[in-house]
Enzyme design. Sequence first.
Site, PDB file in Angstrom:
ATOM      1  N   GLU A 119       0.553  -1.082   0.160  1.00  0.00           N
ATOM      2  CA  GLU A 119       0.124   0.081  -0.094  1.00  0.00           C
ATOM      3  C   GLU A 119       0.706   1.111  -0.085  1.00  0.00           C
ATOM      4  O   GLU A 119       0.197   2.551  -0.007  1.00  0.00           O
ATOM      5  CB  GLU A 119      -1.010  -0.012   1.300  1.00  0.00           C
ATOM      6  CG  GLU A 119      -2.157  -0.940   0.920  1.00  0.00           C
ATOM      7  CD  GLU A 119      -1.995  -2.396   0.898  1.00  0.00           C
ATOM      8  OE1 GLU A 119      -1.001  -2.910   1.592  1.00  0.00           O
ATOM      9  OE2 GLU A 119      -2.171  -2.816  -0.006  1.00  0.00           O
ATOM     10  N   ASN A 135      -0.288  -7.924  -3.305  1.00  0.00           N
ATOM     11  CA  ASN A 135      -0.878  -7.236  -4.434  1.00  0.00           C
ATOM     12  C   ASN A 135       0.213  -6.121  -4.972  1.00  0.00           C
ATOM     13  O   ASN A 135       0.995  -5.987  -4.501  1.00  0.00           O
ATOM     14  CB  ASN A 135      -1.998  -6.347  -3.846  1.00  0.00           C
ATOM     15  CG  ASN A 135      -1.412  -5.240  -2.711  1.00  0.00           C
ATOM     16  OD1 ASN A 135      -1.063  -5.661  -1.679  1.00  0.00           O
ATOM     17  ND2 ASN A 135      -1.741  -3.914  -3.019  1.00  0.00           N
ATOM     18  N   ASP A 163      -6.891  -5.655  -4.798  1.00  0.00           N
ATOM     19  CA  ASP A 163      -5.937  -5.967  -3.768  1.00  0.00           C
ATOM     20  C   ASP A 163      -5.981  -7.238  -3.117  1.00  0.00           C
ATOM     21  O   ASP A 163      -6.020  -7.549  -1.867  1.00  0.00           O
ATOM     22  CB  ASP A 163      -6.313  -4.770  -2.496  1.00  0.00           C
ATOM     23  CG  ASP A 163      -5.341  -4.791  -1.094  1.00  0.00           C
ATOM     24  OD1 ASP A 163      -5.986  -4.926  -0.201  1.00  0.00           O
ATOM     25  OD2 ASP A 163      -4.203  -4.839  -1.732  1.00  0.00           O
TER      26      ASP A 163
END
Lengths: 631, 182
Positions: A230, A314, A356
């Site tokens: 992220e 991801n 994700d």
Amino acid sequence: MCLPLVDGANGSRGPNMTLLWIAAATLSAAVLSSAACSDRPGASSEAPSSSARSLNGALTWPEADAADDGPWVMAAKNYRSTRYSGLDEINLQNVSRLRVAWTFSTGVVAGHEAAPLVIGSTMYLVSPFPNLVFALDLSQPGAPMKWRYDPRPLSAAKGVACCDAVNRGAAYWNNLIIFNTLDNRTIALDAATGVPRWETPLGDISLGESMTMAPLVVKEKVLVGNSGGEFGVRGWLAGLDAATGRLLWRAYSTGPDSDVLIGPSFRPFYPSDRGKDLGVSTWPADAWKIGGGGAWGWLSYDPQLNLVYYGTANPGPWNPDQRPGDNKWTSGVFARNPDTGEAHWFYQWSPHDLFDHDGVNENILLELNASGTTRPVLVRPERNGYMYVLDRRTGEVLSATPFAHITSSHGVDLTTGRLIVNPQKTPVRGRVVRDICPSAPGAKDWQPASFSPRTGWLYVPHNNLCMDFESVDVSYIAGTPYVGANVVYRPGPGGHQGNLTAWDPVAARAVWSINERYPAWSGTVATAGDLVFYGTMEGWFKAVNARTGEIVWQFKTGSGIIGQPVSYRGPDGHQYIAVFSGVGGWPGAVVVNDLDTRDATAAAGWGLTMAPLQRETRRGGTLYVFTVEGS
Amino acid sequence: MARPIGLITSLACTGAVCLVTFSCEREARRFPAPGQVGPRVEAVRLTSLSAGGSRPTGRERSPFQENAYGISEGKRLFSAFNCNGCHANGGGGIGPALMDAAWIYGHGPDQIFTSIVQGRPDGMPSFAERLTDEQVWQLVAYIQSLSAQTTRDAAAGRTDDLAPMPPDLRLERLSPRQTGHR
């Protein structure tokens, strides 16, 4: 999402009302035509894909009876990751007498995800940030501390931890306790004294990197991976020398083959994974450098094949339009030689991941026996909603069966190996796409399942969630989140957010399932007493009849449970069950950080569904140890 | 049949409204002069405890506190610089909520200003030399609007994105004992 259709014939109060109801019903039907209702896990809204198939034969774990079930030497119990204890002193006949033997407060109040380790008469614990390590003497009443260690990680590291400042536990090797700190150091402590023996810095929080995973030690190599999908972090798995901590190899998850350690040994099963430098060419220019793919989850090891199996996280950013291409080697699973790090095969659960869907979940290694032949397989309850069975020699997909409600895809094409994405659920810039199932946390996130050789079933703690998703363009600024999406999670069909499901991997179907109000975010442990233990986010620790799914015992602990329960034989010869109570993790951040749930996107999507949890549990950090015959 | 309102008439009405309600500030557009924009922030205190007895604290205000364009720019900068990655749309996540009444490092405009520029120990990055002072003051004004510390009429009425919460101008100011929980 499941909604009843309005019945146009009811409550007619005159022609105008009837017309209104009929119009509403027609509109609802048109809008909801793609939705379907099901309470049973494993049902998809689309026609069943041919990848959902039962297997021929029986799944076994040949060494189960020979296992030493006294200690708990690694987070997953063993290299196959079965998380099963052969102890049966606690069983269906006496579990109603299960009681607290002792407790231990870490002094930290945040999400406690770790699995306690028990080696000899000592228990080893790792807390969330600041990653305190404790050694408890199980031979003394009340398990007093033998030693404790504070690695003093940088407080600023909390700013780059996406999902609460958790830690999933330590590893043990040759009188060393080895663990990771949030600020990217792998540290080995003398197991007897707590004195540090070596410390290896591996990453940089200014680049958004952190470390939360439990290391795995294989053949005198410590295997560790980073977090940060992220934050635009380039993911990797590293091998350190267990005696000295020296970095021996680092295999990146993106970039040229030389960085990914793809060489002559690499034999991927599917053609789409063959080619030179796919870790560059399946990305727009230079995007792989901030592409994600961290190895923050679970590792398993096959000593016969000498292969370690682990998943990659991801790709970044979540907004898929900013990274056209398959984004190799993210959201997939690698088989690597642990001595050199060289890749042997790779399979991508979610090419060009849209949701994700990190590919880092546990890989349970079992043997499929059919017609006299044995096939070594890898069973994976995957984030994208499918229970996969792969041949772990080659990475061939033998089956992929939905174990949760899925609208985002139509199955797996077994010829090409590719996930068949539903184009109607593909995120689009600036538009809100609704009812994408499973959500970003997936049908199952990191929380690990267990396997019982007595039933042949997996016990899967998982989620029942769908989401609304709006992609927005995002700029990469090192050290800040690189996400590009507004998301809101909602309960899936049935209205509950989580399940504990007993899954028969041969028949490829759920046997029984317990609905939970919140995601079942703790791990599970299965025992020879035919019991399965798990915890809920409200704080209940439960024992379940492994065969029938009946809850046979439960106890309300001080805070929500997201830890990994373990079972061990104490120095007194009696069986104990231990689990951390301390809410947190990604959904629990709502409680840990006291978020304002008027914003449904709080904690990247949890504000709507997790708001009530703030009234049900508060922060905590206590280990609970239960027993029947012990003390 | 109603007569259409002429252009001059409507301008005159707006002017009259401005004079009567003093809301011209909300509509002002100022092009930045070179150099300093907004007050210089110095000697920001993060606590109300003062050795030797309490002293009045300066509270430099954001020049955009009542300015719709400034708050709107702040909202744009909030996502452009990834503030929303940690703070969501005000509800928090990796970072604390910005729309409630709990402020670890103070809710005053000068305190918010320095939190952004200096960073803070538990994970707030420093944006020094990444944002101009004008941009920081716009962010301050927007962040204050999330907890209704600015004038309501300058806050945004509707977002064109996924709408996770009531519109900014309907957000309520919470007292320290209230929370956002239902």
